[in-house]
Scaffold this active site. Structure first.
Site, short mmCIF file in Angstrom:
data_model
loop_
_atom_site.label_atom_id
_atom_site.label_comp_id
_atom_site.label_asym_id
_atom_site.label_seq_id
_atom_site.Cartn_x
_atom_site.Cartn_y
_atom_site.Cartn_z
N ASP A 192 -7.00 -27.22 -3.43
CA ASP A 192 -8.02 -26.17 -3.35
C ASP A 192 -9.34 -26.74 -2.79
O ASP A 192 -10.03 -26.11 -2.00
CB ASP A 192 -8.25 -25.57 -4.74
N HIS A 222 -5.97 -24.14 -11.51
CA HIS A 222 -5.36 -24.01 -10.17
C HIS A 222 -4.63 -22.66 -10.16
O HIS A 222 -3.43 -22.57 -10.29
CB HIS A 222 -4.39 -25.16 -9.90
#
Ligand code: LMR
Length: 335
Positions: A164, A192
């Site tokens: 990410d 996440h």
């Protein structure tokens, strides 16, 4: 002449090694992208018995690639053999998310796997083994590992949010039309999952006027708070839609970045995002694995302290912490 070989091989375990991420990452590891170009490695590859033939194919390809750093390959579906003496464990094995699912929909399937891997880790891995959980729901799988492998220091268990983080850097680079290597210090806070908070407020980019805040260069608060955040949060789902399977080479690359920075250190003035066991920094509850900005030195990570958090960021950070507490109780329900 004796060749001088100062470094002992490091044993690196990759679970789910016959899968897409596994296939990409074993080559990266064996080429020194994770542990350094002078660090020999022995790869321990594990996958399910149904994938044994494919796994053997990967082993054959590694031999055929004639990789000088690769000093041995174990390919097995046996946990005890796979975890034996490993110094680094990259846990990718698990049921992957399909189109339309959230990552937490995998809790029931993957938590049992992580419970069993926790005992293998505790019984067979090297005592100071460093662990990275890639399989989803990564933060909650990491928590299960920690709970069921109490002999492994909690600091040695981490989960992947570098993917990410790198996605955030990629978005800045595209938006500003600069090289991605000149952008740094994005932050991924939290899970996440789609509740993660990709935070642009401390990021900088190198320009011909020196290092400038991304915020100032973009000069579009709406993009930074809405479109950018959404794009990074939803990138995993967008990839599944596009490829009909989840991100692979970017996940493998991020996992290499995560381990390399953890073991070899983050560059001066740069932080990265890692999912770690919360120590309560920034008011995040303890008892969950949460992504923080960290710097690493001599194989130890520490959470970057003292960053200014505004109300907008605070509420996003809390939402992700709340989701992690929910995932924790769902996971306990399955155990
Ligand atoms: C990703 O972020 O690409 C992975 O976690 C796969 C997924 O399910 O999104």
């Amino acid at each position: 002449l004796l060749r001088d070989e100062p470094k002992k091989p490091v044993k690196v375990l990759v679970t789910g090694a016959a899968g897409q991420i596994g296939y990409a990452i074993v080559a990266m590891i064996a080429r020194g992208l994770m542990l350094g170009a002078d660090q020999p490695v022995v790869l321990h590859m594990m996958d399910l018995p149904v994938a044994a033939e494919a796994l053997n194919g990967v082993r054959m390809e590694l031999i055929d690639a004639a990789l000088p750093l690769l000093r041995g390959v174990v390919a097995t579906s046996n946990e005890a053999e796979a975890f034996q003496g490993v110094n680094v464990a990259i846990l990718i094995g698990g049921s992957p998310r399909k189109d339309g699912m959230e990552r937490k929909d995998l809790i029931g399937k993957n938590v049992a796997i992580y419970k069993s891997q926790a005992s293998a880790l505790q019984q067979h891995a090297a005592p100071n083994c460093k662990v990275l959980v890639v399989a989803n729901p990564a933060n909650t799988n990491a928590l299960v590992l920690k709970e069921f492998a109490p002999a492994i220091p909690a600091r040695n268990i981490t989960c992947l949010t570098r993917l990410d983080h790198n996605r955030a850097l990629g978005q800045f680079a595209e938006k500003l039309n600069v090289h991605v290597g000149d952008v740094k210090n994005a932050i991924i806070w939290g899970n996440h999952s789609s509740t993660q908070f990709p935070d642009a407020s401390h990021a900088t980019a190198l320009t011909d006027r020196g290092e400038r805040p991304v915020r100032e260069l973009v000069a579009d608060e709406k993009w930074l708070r809405e479109e950018f955040v959404r794009t990074v949060q939803q990138r995993g789902a967008a990839m599944i839609k596009a490829r009909k399977q989840s991100s692979s080479l970017s996940a493998a690359s991020a996992a290499c970045d995560h381990m390399r920075d953890w073991i070899l250190g983050t560059p001066k003035g740069t932080w990265v995002s890692m999912g770690v066991y919360s120590d309560g920094s920034y008011g995040v509850p303890e008892g969950v694995f949460y992504s923080f900005p960290v710097t690493c030195e001599k194989g130890e990570w520490s959470v970057v302290q003292g960053l200014q958090i505004d109300d907008f960021a605070r509420s996003k950070m809390e939402a992700s912490a709340t989701e992690l507490k929910e995932e924790k109780s769902i996971a306990y329900g399955f155990l």
